[in-house]
Scaffold this active site. Structure first.
Site, PDB file in Angstrom:
ATOM      1  N   GLY A  94       0.847  -1.193   0.000  1.00  0.00           N
ATOM      2  CA  GLY A  94       0.000   0.000   0.000  1.00  0.00           C
ATOM      3  C   GLY A  94       0.880   1.239   0.000  1.00  0.00           C
ATOM      4  O   GLY A  94       2.088   1.166   0.206  1.00  0.00           O
ATOM      5  N   GLY A  96       2.686   3.644   1.428  1.00  0.00           N
ATOM      6  CA  GLY A  96       3.215   3.873   2.774  1.00  0.00           C
ATOM      7  C   GLY A  96       3.797   5.256   2.943  1.00  0.00           C
ATOM      8  O   GLY A  96       4.069   5.705   4.055  1.00  0.00           O
ATOM      9  N   ARG A  97       4.030   5.914   1.813  1.00  0.00           N
ATOM     10  CA  ARG A  97       4.582   7.273   1.909  1.00  0.00           C
ATOM     11  C   ARG A  97       4.091   8.133   0.747  1.00  0.00           C
ATOM     12  O   ARG A  97       4.818   8.991   0.247  1.00  0.00           O
ATOM     13  CB  ARG A  97       6.091   7.226   1.926  1.00  0.00           C
ATOM     14  N   LYS A 117       4.554  11.931  -3.381  1.00  0.00           N
ATOM     15  CA  LYS A 117       5.373  10.815  -2.880  1.00  0.00           C
ATOM     16  C   LYS A 117       6.355  11.371  -1.846  1.00  0.00           C
ATOM     17  O   LYS A 117       7.130  12.276  -2.163  1.00  0.00           O
ATOM     18  CB  LYS A 117       6.119  10.177  -4.064  1.00  0.00           C
ATOM     19  N   GLY A 130       7.320   7.353   6.212  1.00  0.00           N
ATOM     20  CA  GLY A 130       6.414   8.008   5.269  1.00  0.00           C
ATOM     21  C   GLY A 130       7.075   9.109   4.460  1.00  0.00           C
ATOM     22  O   GLY A 130       6.412   9.800   3.692  1.00  0.00           O
ATOM     23  N   ARG A 187      -1.582  -1.274 -10.248  1.00  0.00           N
ATOM     24  CA  ARG A 187      -0.410  -2.139 -10.370  1.00  0.00           C
ATOM     25  C   ARG A 187      -0.840  -3.600 -10.397  1.00  0.00           C
ATOM     26  O   ARG A 187      -1.964  -3.917  -9.979  1.00  0.00           O
ATOM     27  CB  ARG A 187       0.498  -1.948  -9.143  1.00  0.00           C
ATOM     28  N   ASP A 258       4.471  -4.933  -7.399  1.00  0.00           N
ATOM     29  CA  ASP A 258       3.850  -3.642  -7.039  1.00  0.00           C
ATOM     30  C   ASP A 258       4.443  -2.510  -7.865  1.00  0.00           C
ATOM     31  O   ASP A 258       3.926  -1.396  -7.844  1.00  0.00           O
ATOM     32  CB  ASP A 258       4.014  -3.349  -5.547  1.00  0.00           C
ATOM     33  N   ASN A 259       5.514  -2.788  -8.576  1.00  0.00           N
ATOM     34  CA  ASN A 259       6.138  -1.762  -9.414  1.00  0.00           C
ATOM     35  C   ASN A 259       5.900  -2.030 -10.897  1.00  0.00           C
ATOM     36  O   ASN A 259       6.691  -1.628 -11.747  1.00  0.00           O
ATOM     37  CB  ASN A 259       7.639  -1.685  -9.122  1.00  0.00           C
ATOM     38  N   ASP A 268       8.080   3.819 -10.558  1.00  0.00           N
ATOM     39  CA  ASP A 268       8.937   3.631  -9.384  1.00  0.00           C
ATOM     40  C   ASP A 268      10.408   3.515  -9.737  1.00  0.00           C
ATOM     41  O   ASP A 268      10.959   2.424  -9.872  1.00  0.00           O
ATOM     42  CB  ASP A 268       8.474   2.432  -8.539  1.00  0.00           C
TER      43      ASP A 268
HETATM   44  P1  AMP Z   1       9.087   0.926  -3.203  1.00  0.00           P
HETATM   45  O1  AMP Z   1      10.335   0.208  -2.822  1.00  0.00           O
HETATM   46  O2  AMP Z   1       9.249   2.415  -3.301  1.00  0.00           O
HETATM   47  O3  AMP Z   1       8.383   0.334  -4.372  1.00  0.00           O
HETATM   48  O4  AMP Z   1       8.115   0.749  -1.938  1.00  0.00           O
HETATM   49  C1  AMP Z   1       7.688  -0.502  -1.483  1.00  0.00           C
HETATM   50  C2  AMP Z   1       6.720  -0.312  -0.357  1.00  0.00           C
HETATM   51  O5  AMP Z   1       7.347   0.301   0.779  1.00  0.00           O
HETATM   52  C3  AMP Z   1       5.539   0.589  -0.680  1.00  0.00           C
HETATM   53  O6  AMP Z   1       4.418   0.087  -0.007  1.00  0.00           O
HETATM   54  C4  AMP Z   1       5.961   1.917  -0.112  1.00  0.00           C
HETATM   55  O7  AMP Z   1       4.878   2.745   0.167  1.00  0.00           O
HETATM   56  C5  AMP Z   1       6.691   1.490   1.149  1.00  0.00           C
HETATM   57  N1  AMP Z   1       7.679   2.483   1.579  1.00  0.00           N
HETATM   58  C6  AMP Z   1       8.849   2.795   0.987  1.00  0.00           C
HETATM   59  N2  AMP Z   1       9.499   3.736   1.687  1.00  0.00           N
HETATM   60  C7  AMP Z   1       8.729   4.058   2.747  1.00  0.00           C
HETATM   61  C8  AMP Z   1       8.836   4.973   3.844  1.00  0.00           C
HETATM   62  N3  AMP Z   1       9.896   5.757   3.982  1.00  0.00           N
HETATM   63  N4  AMP Z   1       7.829   4.996   4.726  1.00  0.00           N
HETATM   64  C9  AMP Z   1       6.766   4.201   4.610  1.00  0.00           C
HETATM   65  N5  AMP Z   1       6.591   3.325   3.615  1.00  0.00           N
HETATM   66  C10 AMP Z   1       7.564   3.242   2.684  1.00  0.00           C
HETATM   67 MG    MG Z   2       6.813   0.750  -5.356  1.00  0.00          MG
END
Ligand code: AMP
Ligand code: MG
Length: 491
Positions: A94, A96-97, A117, A130, A187, A258-259, A268
């Site tokens: 989901g 997350g940030r 983002k 986040g 996604r 998810d990407n 991403d």
């Molecule tokens: P990503 O590696 O950017 O594709 O992110 C994978 C997952 O980790 C996604 O659900 C993001 O929302 C979550 N995520 C990445 N960085 C953070 C962060 N700093 N705080 C909270 N969630 C994160």
């Molecule tokens: Mg991602």
């Protein structure tokens, strides 16, 4: 306090269809305000194409909107729910940030997600803060815009703001928010989530929504199976997309499910990079120790991810599971042929070839083998061939290359098109510049020190990758130690 009424009409024109999906697909979530927003990158042409008022946005008011301190009129901020296979392991994820502000309807009637983002914690943050740091957000800005200019479907970047608040990674960094624009953020992982967390009705609603949003023109075959059609269309778009990546030497780095989008846009930009020396085993992500997401593996991983999409959609294909699996398998079997055709057509264009000849693939593979053996730079080899300067490839003088070159000249001579036409095709198929890692890093380092001029020059050069202008010359050089380059996932 969040002020819901910005003073200047910035041209926001939101219509939020995702928010009408079943509740389990998202959580309403406002961005968490930050201390002192400041715009450090702003994409005027993109803003204009979105119907936004450029002057109104390049203000404190605009910075406040981009940072999440002010909610623009009509926005309905939410965090999207999704799941995903990360390096092969299934996880609930989901936003997350990130928060989706809403869908901007452009003057041409296109529906575009506007997402912040790095906008603070959400119910999907798990242990994360986040937030995002300036380097990775500017990196996504630079590379996504370079990809767009290369003609590769991608999410885009409207702006980056610094927050005036530090984020703690390996060291303390400046916090930043990226304003990301996408034709959607649906996604493969969105479907995996709906399959796992929802009913078949929820899944069907999501599939209908996706078909309507991304494939309104597509018509099912005689069987009338519109959900199979969705899978088939995504397979086609992803095959086309991954072929485009391969043709410019782009390595995504984190092809988790998810990407991977349902729209066929690249999404991403974490530990991604462009390959220098041609080697299919090239990996850029320091956390990808197995080489799962190496350049040469990308088509296989795409097929693997699409298989996860098919699994998620199974109940919609047929009520009988065995039948459903068979339908899915038949659709998935198309991927490699589609990919190969896109790739081969693209490689022909890179070599200035208009028509198809049986032996073309052999000719292409021979060149790639020589390049790999000699460690030749991917982009610069095709650039030198385009410029008719084979002596600049560092391959010239080797018996293998000279013989290959003679064969290629002969092949070019057999086609009706003139040499000029062939060169023109090569020019529009082989970028003169790509975002070289050392150039991107140099721009990011300067930006972290408050000097944005290096980045702005780089963005200017990357905006016209097929221009072959004299100012691009210095951006074509390859650093000696480029093979040691690794990007880190500390985004
Ligand atoms: P990503 O590696 O950017 O594709 O992110 C994978 C997952 O980790 C996604 O659900 C993001 O929302 C979550 N995520 C990445 N960085 C953070 C962060 N700093 N705080 C909270 N969630 C994160
Ligand atoms: Mg991602």
């Amino acid at each position: 306090m969040t002020d819901h009424k910005p003073k200047i009409d910035a041209g926001w024109n939101f219509d939020n269809s995702y928010a009408e999906l079943p509740d389990l697909m998202y959580t309403r979530q406002e961005p968490v305000p930050v201390r002192s927003p400041r715009i450090i990158a702003f994409n005027r042409p993109l803003a204009e194409s979105l119907g936004l008022n450029v002057e109104a946005l390049q203000t404190d008011e605009g910075a406040a909107v981009f940072a999440g301190n002010k909610i623009p009129p009509g926005a309905d901020p939410l965090a999207q729910a999704y799941a995903g296979h990360q390096f092969g392991h299934f996880t609930m994820l989901g936003d997350g940030r990130a928060v989706l502000l809403g869908e901007q309807i452009t003057p041409k009637g296109k529906r575009m997600d506007v997402q912040l983002k790095g906008s603070g914690r959400t119910p999907y943050s798990r242990g994360g803060d986040g937030r995002a740091a300036i380097g990775p957000m500017l990196r996504e800005y630079i590379i996504s815009e370079a990809m767009h200019a290369l003609g590769i479907p991608t999410t885009r970047s409207l702006a980056v703001v610094t927050t005036g608040q530090p984020v703690t990674r390996e060291r303390e960094l400046q916090g930043a928010v990226l304003v990301r624009v996408a034709s959607s953020h649906l996604r493969v992982g969105t479907f995996q989530y709906a399959r796992g967390a929802g009913s078949t009705d929820n899944l069907r609603t999501l599939a209908d929504y996706t078909l309507h949003r991304h494939y309104p023109e597509a018509r099912p075959g005689e069987d009338g199976n519109r959900y199979l059609l969705l899978l088939q269309e995504v397979i086609k778009r992803q095959a086309a997309l991954i072929a485009k990546w391969q043709l410019v030497g782009f390595i995504h780095g984190v092809m988790n499910t998810d990407n991977m989008t349902l729209s066929g846009e690249t999404i991403d930009y974490g530990p991604c990079a462009f390959m220098d020396a041609f080697d299919p085993a090239t990996v850029f992500s320091s956390i990808d120790s197995q080489g799962r997401y190496a350049y040469g593996n990308q088509p296989y991983i795409a097929a693997w991810n699409l298989t996860r999409l098919a699994e998620a959609l199974l109940p919609l294909f047929h009520e009988d599971e065995e039948e459903a699996v068979k339908l899915a398998e038949d659709a998935l079997a198309q991927f490699s042929g589609l990919f190969h055709n896109y790739w081969l057509a693209g490689m022909r264009a890179k070599l200035g070839l208009f028509q198809e000849e049986e032996q073309d693939e052999v000719l292409i593979r021979e060149l790639l083998e020589i390049m790999q053996k000699q460690g030749a730079d991917f982009t610069n080899t095709f650039r030198a061939l385009t410029l008719n300067q084979p002596e600049r490839t560092a391959l010239v003088g080797t018996a293998e290359f000279d013989s290959w070159y003679a064969q290629w000249q002969e092949r070019l001579g057999r086609q009706q098109e003139t040499e000029k036409e062939a060169k023109e095709l090569m020019r529009t198929s082989n970028p003169a510049v790509i975002p070289r890692n050392h150039r991107v890093e140099e721009a990011l380092e300067a930006a972290e020190q408050g000097d944005f001029s290096v980045m702005e020059r780089l963005l200017g050069v990357l905006a016209k990758p097929y221009a072959y202008s004299p100012e691009q010359e210095e951006y074509a050089s390859v650093p000696e130690q480029s093979c040691a380059y690794r990007t880190y996932c500390g985004t």
